[in-house]
Design an enzyme around this catalytic site. Structure first.
Site, mmCIF file in Angstrom:
data_model
loop_
_atom_site.group_PDB
_atom_site.id
_atom_site.type_symbol
_atom_site.label_atom_id
_atom_site.label_comp_id
_atom_site.label_asym_id
_atom_site.label_seq_id
_atom_site.Cartn_x
_atom_site.Cartn_y
_atom_site.Cartn_z
ATOM 1 N N THR A 1 -8.112 3.428 -4.668
ATOM 2 C CA THR A 1 -7.776 2.860 -6.020
ATOM 3 C C THR A 1 -9.123 2.544 -6.810
ATOM 4 O OG1 THR A 1 -5.755 1.956 -5.281
ATOM 5 C CG2 THR A 1 -6.382 1.070 -7.402
ATOM 6 N N THR B 1 -4.198 4.614 -9.437
ATOM 7 C CA THR B 1 -4.323 5.357 -8.266
ATOM 8 C C THR B 1 -3.235 6.241 -8.042
ATOM 9 O OG1 THR B 1 -4.089 5.107 -5.886
ATOM 10 C CG2 THR B 1 -2.902 3.542 -7.021
ATOM 11 N N THR C 1 -8.060 -2.760 -3.170
ATOM 12 C CA THR C 1 -7.804 -1.525 -2.866
ATOM 13 C C THR C 1 -7.410 -1.663 -1.203
ATOM 14 O OG1 THR C 1 -8.708 0.552 -2.656
ATOM 15 C CG2 THR C 1 -10.321 -1.223 -2.432
HETATM 16 N N1 ASP Z 1 -3.666 0.160 -2.700
HETATM 17 C C1 ASP Z 1 -3.446 1.724 -3.029
HETATM 18 C C2 ASP Z 1 -1.827 1.967 -2.490
HETATM 19 O O1 ASP Z 1 -1.423 1.397 -1.690
HETATM 20 C C3 ASP Z 1 -4.167 2.592 -2.205
HETATM 21 C C4 ASP Z 1 -5.561 2.153 -2.158
HETATM 22 O O2 ASP Z 1 -6.317 1.568 -2.808
HETATM 23 O O3 ASP Z 1 -6.154 2.674 -1.103
HETATM 24 O O4 ASP Z 1 -1.131 2.630 -3.049
#
Ligand code: ASP
Length: 343
Positions: free
Chosen positions: A205, A223, A256
């Protein structure tokens, strides 16, 4: 003398590499990962007289257009049906206004939709098909968010018997077969997340914090979530206090990582509150992920934190990340990359 100079250079290098609390000047833009084009796009807003809200919107938009890492914007990480959907949020730390959008379909500029929700409604979060309808009413154009890449990812996943996936306690056995699934009569212990392959390779993200020269703090995220998510899934990124949080006088934070786990602990909210009571940004980030580690020792995730003076830090956890890199711009000349080793 040469040996002394070598030592000095080494110390300077190590202090940049490992010292996560760093003093900066205002204005400042900080974001997750080495998405430096986004950092620059955000900072340019300040140079052109824009606000911190403009900086976060335009910075995150840049990543959507560039499809940073394949994890932001359209064209990658399809859900179980092969559809790409987006999550985003923006939070104004002066007014405590928030706009969030979850599981957004057919609109590529999720962060701008989030801003539209913040500025053109009294609501905080819109989701799914009806969020698309709202966006179209507000002038956004609908388009197919899939691409050759996302179609290929979907095809390969289907050919691999839909592995990995996020289903548990259903039949047929989700570790071996595709759906449709039915719920099992008996619940068994939930497996850990490692076998879901929630590593930095299949998600990311952009989380961004911008602080203007007067200390106005704004945070945001955008994201496409997790690869092969269950259709309808909304991650942590549009959840206030999970994906990001901003409060003037305290600071901003963004996260993230494995959002299904992280959103249960509101790490961004925690980090900002800690900074508000005087904790350094790096410690605030670290303390915000500590409770998660206690319950989910396999979790992969990272938090960036910036206080109202422009000091910043980060912390991360998980072998899927190892070392976490984030981008900082506090002068017109260049974006700096900082790295922290995961605990
Ligand atoms: N946090 C994001 C999600 O779970 C993905 C990421 O940041 O890697 O959608």
């Amino acid at each position: 003398m040469a040996a002394f100079m070598r030592k000095l250079v080494l110390i300077l290098y190590l202090s940049v590499f490992f010292c996560a609390k760093t003093i900066s000047t205002l204005p400042i833009v900080v974001n997750t990962w080495p998405f430096t084009n986004a950092t620059e796009a955000g900072y340019n807003q300040f140079l052109n007289g824009g606000s911190a809200v403009d900086a976060v919107e335009k910075g995150c938009s840049r990543c959507e257009v560039l499809r940073c890492d394949g994890s932001v914007g359209e064209g990658s990480d399809p859900d179980e049906n092969g559809e790409v959907t987006l999550d985003a949020m923006i939070m104004d730390g002066e007014t405590m206004d928030v706009g969030s959008v979850g599981c957004l379909r057919n609109i590529s500029s999720a962060i701008s939709v989030a801003r539209m929700i913040m500025e053109r409604t009294d609501h905080t979060l819109l989701a799914g098909e009806l969020a698309t309808k709202f966006a179209v009413e507000m002038g956004f154009k609908e388009s197919d968010l899939s691409s050759n890449k996302s179609d290929m990812m979907y095809k390969q996943w289907k050919e691999n018997n839909c592995q990995p996936n996020f289903r548990v306690n259903v039949s047929p056995d989700p570790k071996k077969s595709c759906g449709p699934y039915n719920p099992n009569a008996v619940l068994s212990k939930i497996q850990n997340r490692e076998d879901k392959q929630v590593s930095y390779l299949n998600h990311d993200t952009i989380g961004m914090v911008a602080v203007d020269k007067n200390g106005h703090v704004v945070s945001g995220t955008t994201t496409n979530g997790l690869n092969h998510k269950v259709p309808g899934r909304v991650g942590d990124s549009p959840v206030v206090g999970a994906g990001s949080y901003a409060q003037n006088g305290m600071g901003g934070a963004a996260a993230t990582g494995d959002g299904d786990i992280m959103m249960r602990f509101l790490p961004s909210y925690t980090a900002v509150q800690l900074m508000g009571s005087g904790t350094s940004p790096s410690n605030a980030a670290l303390f915000s992920i500590k409770p998660i580690i206690k319950y989910f020792p396999d979790f992969n995730g990272a938090v960036i934190a910036v206080n109202n003076k422009g000091e910043h830090g980060a912390a991360c956890h998980g072998s899927g990340i190892g070392t976490f890199h984030y981008s900082v711009m506090d002068n017109p000349d260049k974006v700096n990359l900082f790295s922290v080793k995961c605990v």
